[in-house]
Design an enzyme around this catalytic site. Structure first.
Site, PDB file in Angstrom:
ATOM      1  N   SER A  76      -4.195  58.026  15.648  1.00 32.06           N
ATOM      2  CA  SER A  76      -3.161  58.395  13.976  1.00 32.06           C
ATOM      3  C   SER A  76      -4.783  58.434  12.790  1.00 32.06           C
ATOM      4  O   SER A  76      -5.170  58.130  13.298  1.00 32.06           O
ATOM      5  CB  SER A  76      -3.125  56.653  13.792  1.00 32.06           C
ATOM      6  OG  SER A  76      -3.066  56.940  12.336  1.00 32.06           O
TER       7      SER A  76
ATOM      8  N   GLN B  56      -1.519  61.971  15.964  1.00 29.70           N
ATOM      9  CA  GLN B  56      -0.391  61.679  14.540  1.00 29.70           C
ATOM     10  C   GLN B  56      -0.689  62.195  13.001  1.00 29.70           C
ATOM     11  O   GLN B  56      -1.895  61.710  12.885  1.00 29.70           O
ATOM     12  CB  GLN B  56       0.056  60.491  15.528  1.00 29.70           C
ATOM     13  CG  GLN B  56       0.932  60.239  14.238  1.00 29.70           C
ATOM     14  CD  GLN B  56       0.759  58.893  12.540  1.00 29.70           C
ATOM     15  OE1 GLN B  56      -0.336  58.273  13.069  1.00 29.70           O
ATOM     16  NE2 GLN B  56       1.062  59.172  12.301  1.00 29.70           N
TER      17      GLN B  56
ATOM     18  N   TYR C 102       1.137  61.841   9.576  1.00 29.33           N
ATOM     19  CA  TYR C 102       2.228  61.673   8.277  1.00 29.33           C
ATOM     20  C   TYR C 102       2.696  63.163   8.004  1.00 29.33           C
ATOM     21  O   TYR C 102       2.086  64.044   7.514  1.00 29.33           O
ATOM     22  CB  TYR C 102       2.194  60.589   7.682  1.00 29.33           C
ATOM     23  CG  TYR C 102       2.070  59.085   8.339  1.00 29.33           C
ATOM     24  CD1 TYR C 102       3.593  58.941   8.693  1.00 29.33           C
ATOM     25  CD2 TYR C 102       1.164  58.475   8.320  1.00 29.33           C
ATOM     26  CE1 TYR C 102       3.356  57.896   9.440  1.00 29.33           C
ATOM     27  CE2 TYR C 102       1.160  57.760   8.676  1.00 29.33           C
ATOM     28  CZ  TYR C 102       2.469  57.089   9.619  1.00 29.33           C
ATOM     29  OH  TYR C 102       1.978  55.190  10.714  1.00 29.33           O
TER      30      TYR C 102
ATOM     31  N   THR D 210       4.990  61.851  12.615  1.00 27.02           N
ATOM     32  CA  THR D 210       5.713  60.481  12.247  1.00 27.02           C
ATOM     33  C   THR D 210       7.051  60.754  11.267  1.00 27.02           C
ATOM     34  O   THR D 210       6.083  60.829  10.120  1.00 27.02           O
ATOM     35  CB  THR D 210       4.587  59.962  11.779  1.00 27.02           C
ATOM     36  OG1 THR D 210       4.143  58.985  13.241  1.00 27.02           O
ATOM     37  CG2 THR D 210       5.989  57.804  11.504  1.00 27.02           C
TER      38      THR D 210
ATOM     39  N   ARG E  79       7.518  44.651   4.518  1.00 31.04           N
ATOM     40  CA  ARG E  79       6.653  44.334   5.511  1.00 31.04           C
ATOM     41  C   ARG E  79       6.072  42.969   4.643  1.00 31.04           C
ATOM     42  O   ARG E  79       5.344  42.137   3.530  1.00 31.04           O
ATOM     43  CB  ARG E  79       5.921  44.725   6.247  1.00 31.04           C
ATOM     44  CG  ARG E  79       6.006  45.655   6.942  1.00 31.04           C
ATOM     45  CD  ARG E  79       5.442  45.713   8.164  1.00 31.04           C
ATOM     46  NE  ARG E  79       4.115  46.417   7.670  1.00 31.04           N
ATOM     47  CZ  ARG E  79       3.475  47.666   7.431  1.00 31.04           C
ATOM     48  NH1 ARG E  79       4.830  48.752   7.745  1.00 31.04           N
ATOM     49  NH2 ARG E  79       2.448  47.789   7.430  1.00 31.04           N
TER      50      ARG E  79
ATOM     51  N   LYS F 185       8.541  61.852  16.227  1.00 32.68           N
ATOM     52  CA  LYS F 185       7.698  60.534  16.327  1.00 32.68           C
ATOM     53  C   LYS F 185       8.952  59.771  15.523  1.00 32.68           C
ATOM     54  O   LYS F 185       8.738  60.077  13.972  1.00 32.68           O
ATOM     55  CB  LYS F 185       6.770  60.061  16.187  1.00 32.68           C
ATOM     56  CG  LYS F 185       6.625  58.364  16.423  1.00 32.68           C
ATOM     57  CD  LYS F 185       5.378  57.817  16.576  1.00 32.68           C
ATOM     58  CE  LYS F 185       5.094  56.472  16.841  1.00 32.68           C
ATOM     59  NZ  LYS F 185       5.351  55.893  15.590  1.00 32.68           N
TER      60      LYS F 185
ATOM     61  N   HIS G 245       9.586  52.573  14.622  1.00 29.16           N
ATOM     62  CA  HIS G 245       8.233  52.363  14.328  1.00 29.16           C
ATOM     63  C   HIS G 245       7.780  50.584  14.344  1.00 29.16           C
ATOM     64  O   HIS G 245       7.526  49.882  13.791  1.00 29.16           O
ATOM     65  CB  HIS G 245       8.613  52.517  12.104  1.00 29.16           C
ATOM     66  CG  HIS G 245       6.653  52.748  12.057  1.00 29.16           C
ATOM     67  ND1 HIS G 245       6.348  54.304  11.755  1.00 29.16           N
ATOM     68  CD2 HIS G 245       5.616  52.103  11.936  1.00 29.16           C
ATOM     69  CE1 HIS G 245       5.582  54.150  11.195  1.00 29.16           C
ATOM     70  NE2 HIS G 245       4.404  53.257  11.064  1.00 29.16           N
TER      71      HIS G 245
ATOM     72  N   ARG H 255       8.576  48.066  11.298  1.00 26.99           N
ATOM     73  CA  ARG H 255       7.828  48.068  10.565  1.00 26.99           C
ATOM     74  C   ARG H 255       8.514  48.839   9.110  1.00 26.99           C
ATOM     75  O   ARG H 255       8.341  48.912   8.145  1.00 26.99           O
ATOM     76  CB  ARG H 255       6.626  48.262  10.257  1.00 26.99           C
ATOM     77  CG  ARG H 255       6.015  47.528  11.805  1.00 26.99           C
ATOM     78  CD  ARG H 255       5.432  47.903  12.577  1.00 26.99           C
ATOM     79  NE  ARG H 255       3.421  48.120  11.332  1.00 26.99           N
ATOM     80  CZ  ARG H 255       2.448  47.140  11.199  1.00 26.99           C
ATOM     81  NH1 ARG H 255       2.970  46.498  11.880  1.00 26.99           N
ATOM     82  NH2 ARG H 255       1.948  47.260  10.554  1.00 26.99           N
TER      83      ARG H 255
HETATM   84  C1  LIG Z   1      -0.576  47.782  13.613  1.00 26.48           C
HETATM   85  C2  LIG Z   1       0.196  48.951  13.196  1.00 26.48           C
HETATM   86  C3  LIG Z   1      -0.396  50.329  12.921  1.00 26.48           C
HETATM   87  C4  LIG Z   1       0.578  51.063  13.225  1.00 26.48           C
HETATM   88  N1  LIG Z   1       0.168  52.669  12.691  1.00 26.48           N
HETATM   89  C5  LIG Z   1       0.738  53.629  12.402  1.00 26.48           C
HETATM   90  C6  LIG Z   1       0.695  55.030  11.859  1.00 26.48           C
HETATM   91  O1  LIG Z   1      -0.727  54.922  11.763  1.00 26.48           O
HETATM   92  N2  LIG Z   1       1.046  56.321  12.636  1.00 26.48           N
HETATM   93  C7  LIG Z   1       2.522  55.632  12.916  1.00 26.48           C
HETATM   94  O2  LIG Z   1       3.400  57.009  13.164  1.00 26.48           O
HETATM   95  N3  LIG Z   1       2.891  54.487  13.329  1.00 26.48           N
HETATM   96  C8  LIG Z   1       2.449  53.664  13.060  1.00 26.48           C
HETATM   97  N4  LIG Z   1       2.469  52.198  14.131  1.00 26.48           N
HETATM   98  C9  LIG Z   1       4.518  52.407  14.555  1.00 26.48           C
HETATM   99  C10 LIG Z   1       3.143  52.406  16.168  1.00 26.48           C
HETATM  100  O3  LIG Z   1       3.195  53.832  16.380  1.00 26.48           O
HETATM  101  C11 LIG Z   1       4.845  52.164  16.738  1.00 26.48           C
HETATM  102  O4  LIG Z   1       5.735  52.568  16.818  1.00 26.48           O
HETATM  103  C12 LIG Z   1       5.380  50.352  17.219  1.00 26.48           C
HETATM  104  O5  LIG Z   1       3.948  49.660  17.181  1.00 26.48           O
HETATM  105  C13 LIG Z   1       5.769  50.274  17.997  1.00 26.48           C
HETATM  106  O6  LIG Z   1       6.430  49.072  18.251  1.00 26.48           O
HETATM  107  P1  LIG Z   1       5.527  47.901  18.938  1.00 26.48           P
HETATM  108  O7  LIG Z   1       4.233  47.474  18.424  1.00 26.48           O
HETATM  109  O8  LIG Z   1       6.330  47.533  19.619  1.00 26.48           O
HETATM  110  O9  LIG Z   1       5.063  48.583  20.616  1.00 26.48           O
HETATM  111  C14 LIG Z   1       1.740  50.929  13.590  1.00 26.48           C
HETATM  112  C15 LIG Z   1       2.404  49.993  14.251  1.00 26.48           C
HETATM  113  C16 LIG Z   1       1.229  48.703  14.101  1.00 26.48           C
HETATM  114  C17 LIG Z   1       1.697  47.427  14.319  1.00 26.48           C
END
Ligand SMILES: Cc1cc2nc3c(=O)[nH]c(=O)nc-3n(C[C@H](O)[C@H](O)[C@H](O)COP(=O)(O)O)c2cc1C
Length: 415
Positions: free
Chosen positions: A139, A160, A162, A188, A197, A278, A302, A305
């Site tokens: 990231s 990755q 944004y 993304t 959240r 993504k 995501h 989230r």
């Molecule tokens: C702590 C955390 C930080 C994340 N930060 C990013 C990020 O910086 N960029 C991004 O594209 N997705 C981010 N995500 C989403 C993840 O890339 C991913 O889509 C997601 O965690 C997938 O689901 P899973 O945790 O069930 O595997 C983040 C997820 C978490 C849990």
């Protein structure tokens, strides 16, 4: 004394002398990790080892967290229809991703601020995946600069980014990715605004972390975590000038809510290597991304989230695969916790799966060794699931492996 009693006495004395070492071994990081036999066990261990606000930042999801739950539960809705006597002594998990040979169909999802869980941070995640022949998409919001991460995983690190408000910042990151040898760029697109959240709001989670009585007490209850972070303060996230801002405010100040598909064209013109998009769930968005020149589509909500009650990633997958019709690779991101999840995603047309939280739980549970344990568990589970299903290579895995469903059939999954 009776010889038997003497022997017993001697044995007890030996056992007592060995006790401290045995206790040390039991509580040592390595043996705690070895006793974790699933990703769920690793998550439990991480939860015990880090402050609640930090664990919740990683584990939490938007609003009622229904999408995050469905990402998991919808895997369970699918049944496998295995075949027997297929000669499964050797199982080969290798494939190619964006033209790159890999030994396993596993990509670490980008997860910002992973260093909060453990100072080993993203380099540990990248290294664990690299050593088993997988990929890590680091990231732009990582706790470590991309140059440090790629040192642990040369040739298998993607970057990755944004859709940030400041294009100058994005251009500088693209130049750095090119200079240090990232082999693909991931953009993304599912964060036009910060996801809601509620755990973070309740916990008063801020960037940078603000010391209040509850956060100080929370940290003090986890002295091992606290000591590690005090020794490595650089892993703590920094926020906007002027002090602490709630995480959502911080995200909203950085990202561009006015972004459109033309912004993906902008990336396509600047990045000559493979480009992945993504955060796609709708097949029409997948088609648009491919028309613009995306080489890979990451089917993702995501990790639940962003928009709660959005469709689960595994449910969205078949229609996206159909829409893309082989013109780009398709990866499944969200809810993968078991080897059977990986098998099902590949059966439904994913070329590989991505794992976000599991890798971060891994470092929370035990730094570098924890990340390695997560990869080991997922890969060995996949290898075993393949053998039990009668498949010896990923090319043999197709939708004939998805059988009678306990609830929804994949037919009713596509609209
Ligand atoms: C702590 C955390 C930080 C994340 N930060 C990013 C990020 O910086 N960029 C991004 O594209 N997705 C981010 N995500 C989403 C993840 O890339 C991913 O889509 C997601 O965690 C997938 O689901 P899973 O945790 O069930 O595997 C983040 C997820 C978490 C849990």
């Amino acid at each position: 004394m009776h010889p038997l009693a003497q022997l017993l006495g001697r044995q007890i004395a030996v056992d007592i002398r060995a006790l401290p070492a045995a206790a040390r071994r039991r509580s040592s990081g390595r043996s705690q990790l070895t006793r974790c036999v699933s990703v769920a066990d690793i998550r439990d261990l991480a939860r015990r080892r880090v402050p609640r606000a930090v664990f919740d930042f990683v584990d939490g999801a938007a609003w009622d967290e229904l999408t995050a739950r469905r990402n998991r539960l919808d895997f369970g809705e699918l049944s496998l229809l295995p075949q027997m006597l297929a000669g499964v002594a050797d199982v080969d998990l290798s494939t190619t991703l964006l033209g790159q040979p890999v030994s396993i169909p596993l990509i670490g999802s980008p997860t910002g601020m992973a260093g909060l869980m453990h100072p080993a941070g993203e380099p540990a995640i990248a290294g664990a995946l690299h050593r088993r022949g997988g990929i890590y998409a680091v990231s732009a919001g990582a706790s470590y600069p991309v140059e440090e991460v790629i040192r642990e995983a040369p040739g298998s690190t993607w970057l990755q980014l944004y859709l940030a408000r400041d294009r100058g910042v994005v251009e500088a990151m693209i130049a750095r990715a090119q200079a240090c040898g990232c082999t693909a760029l991931v953009v993304t697109i599912d964060v036009p605004r910060a996801g809601p959240r509620e755990r973070d709001l309740r916990n008063g989670f801020t960037v940078p972390p603000r010391v209040t009585l509850p956060t100080a007490l929370d940290a003090a209850r986890h002295p091992r975590w606290l000591t590690e972070v005090i020794r490595n303060p650089a892993v703590l996230p920094t926020g906007p000038a002027g002090g602490a801002a709630a995480l959502a405010d911080f995200v909203n100040s950085q990202f561009n809510p006015a972004a459109r598909w033309e912004d993906i064209e902008w990336f396509r013109q600047r990045w000559t290597g493979p480009l992945a998009v993504k955060g796609i769930l709708h097949p029409k968005d997948a088609e648009t991304a491919v028309q613009i020149g995306a080489d890979a589509i990451m089917v993702s909500n995501h990790g639940g989230r962003q928009l709660d009650t959005a469709v689960s990633a595994i449910r969205a997958l078949p229609a996206v695969v159909q829409a893309v019709a082989g013109d780009a690779e398709v990866y499944l991101d969200g809810g993968v916790r078991r080897g059977t999840d990986i098998l099902k995603a590949i059966a439904l047309g994913a070329r590989a799966v991505m794992v976000g939280r599991p890798m971060v739980y891994g470092i929370g549970a035990g730094g570098r060794l924890g990340a390695e344990r997560v990869v080991e568990l997922l890969v060995e589970e996949l290898r075993l699931a393949m053998a039990l299903a009668g498949r010896t290579s990923l090319a043999d895995v197709d939708d004939s492996l998805i059988g009678l469903s306990t609830g929804a059939s994949t037919g009713s999954w596509s609209r």
